[in-house]
Design a protein around this motif. Structure first.
Motif: not given
Length: 461
Positions: A224, A250, A334, A408-409, A412, A414-415, A436
């Motif tokens: 992302g 995205p 991640c 999550e995410n 990005r 908004d991780e 997400g």
């Protein structure tokens, strides 16, 4: 995008400069080597002759009258008198002009970008007036990589444009021609000033221009973060005619693609397949057979739980040329973003990527093997089956106190990272209200996540 850079033709345009100081002179210099008609008014006094450009028009030592602003396309003002700026601004706008007041964005209709001027090629860098020095630094960086003879290339293209359009009526074939012309020997010759040789090379390319066979690139978009796109993925994206993308790609990644590429959304969510897989593959084949360069853009890596292998087989079966561009898979990105080492000399000598969503009617995961010690699990598509996954791992021998992390995410802005123990994985997921894409990590290394370390630091304090 907070500002829009428009390209304004200067042939037969009337440009008015108002002011006699250095800020006004800077605007004046912009237009002296253009085909525009330039008028210069200096009500605050003209600069010394030694500071005035030789080709500048004679300054009129007063403010312009309304009739002198008639027909002006752009009016630049650099005066200290605030009331006079407002008065002249009203006059200029009434005459139909756009107004720029130097260093006063609130009084301006537009700001002047930092310009890279190569005559036929002009590049602007704008910050909406908020950071002109930053724009200037960016301009300097770009100038350093542009050939000095770039204008020759564009000039030759302008001279041949009508000939090319008449000779190659097919739009896609014409685009391919210009790509070859601008990326091959013709452009190099033109940039070096060898115009006759460049023209001959372009005409040679024109004689062999024809519709090309389409091709498919199956491309990994990464997790992302657009900066995690590979250089090859970026190049292929910028050459694509058609982009077929899924739900996990995205907008910031799509923005790196060519603006005029056709975008087709075929996103999937569990139980919600907007376009079935066989129809996606048929679409890829149809677009390629139409002569298009197709990018099948998939989140993460297309060969890690991305069904890229199925699409590769389908393209080969259809006789469509196909290439794979790997991406940074979500487990790697991640984990790295959350500070979770997938392997560790003391805690994990193996890592397994596993999906919690088995194919309907397919073989279940070997939970006994997955529950082995010193082993990190990166679980894709595991949110909906978190409770069941934890129960199966514990039943197969994994300790209930094994650290877990949810990312999550990942990568990005908004991780979000949540941590806990295997016995509470189901509750952790349900309480997180995930919206997400998320990966689950199980193993001792999950305790290394930044979130977990912050908790441990608070406890120690």
């Amino acid at each position: 995008m907070r500002v829009f850079l428009a390209s304004i033709p200067l042939e037969a345009a009337k440009i008015v400069i108002i002011g006699g100081g250095e800020p006004a002179l800077a605007k004046l210099r912009l237009f002296l080597n253009t085909p525009a008609e330039v008028m210069w008014f200096a009500p605050d006094g003209a600069p010394p002759k030694i500071e005035t450009p030789l080709t500048a028009p004679e300054p009129v030592l007063r403010a312009p009258e309304a009739d002198e602003l008639a027909g002006a396309r752009l009016v630049f003002m650099a005066l200290d008198d605030a009331d006079e700026l407002v008065r002249l601004g009203h006059l200029a706008r009434a005459a139909g002009a756009q107004v720029n007041v130097v260093d006063k964005p609130h009084l301006s209709d537009f700001q002047t970008p930092a310009l890279i001027d190569r005559d036929e090629v002009v590049i602007g860098v704008a910050t909406g007036g908020s950071a002109p020095i930053l724009a200037r630094d960016i301009r300097t960086a770009i100038e350093g990589v542009l050939p000095a003879g770039l204008a020759n290339v564009a000039r030759l293209a302008r001279e041949l444009r009508d000939t090319v359009k008449a000779s190659v009526p097919d739009f896609m074939a014409r685009r391919r021609f210009w790509e070859k012309a601008f990326r091959g020997p013709a452009a190099t010759l033109a940039a070096e000033g060898r115009t006759a040789e460049a023209r001959r090379e372009m005409l040679r390319l024109l004689n062999v221009a024809a519709p090309e066979q389409g091709v498919v690139h199956i491309v990994g978009a990464g997790p992302g973060d657009p900066e995690l796109l590979t250089l090859k993925a970026l190049r292929v994206l910028q050459d694509a005619d058609v982009i077929i993308h899924d739900r996990l790609v995205p907008e910031p990644v799509l923005e790196r693609a060519r603006r005029d590429a056709k975008r087709l959304y075929v996103g999937k969510a569990r139980g919600e397949h907007s376009v079935p897989q066989d129809q996606i593959e048929a679409l890829m084949v149809a677009e390629a057979r139409a002569g298009h360069r197709v990018v099948r853009l998939k989140g993460g890596d297309p060969f890690v739980f991305g069904r890229g292998g199925e699409e590769l087989d389908a393209m080969r079966a259809a006789g469509v040329p196909v290439f794979v561009v790997p991406g940074v898979t979500a487990a790697l990105a991640c984990a790295a973003s959350a500070g979770i080492p997938l392997t560790h000399r003391d805690h994990a000598q193996a890592v397994t990527f596993v999906t919690a969503q088995a194919k309907p009617g397919g073989v279940e995961a070997d939970w006994t093997r997955l529950a082995g010690p010193n082993h990190t699990l990166a679980i894709y598509m595991g949110s909906d089956r978190a409770e069941e996954t934890a129960v199966r791992l514990i039943a197969a021998g994994r300790s209930p106190s094994t650290p877990v992390a949810i990312v999550e995410n990942g990568s990005r802005p908004d991780e979000r990272v949540l941590t806990g123990r295997l016995e509470g994985l189901g509750a952790l997921v349900s309480g997180a209200e995930l919206t997400g894409p998320a990966l689950l990590f199980v193993g001792e290394t999950a305790a290394f996540s930044a979130a977990q370390l912050d908790v441990r630091a608070e406890v120690a304090a």
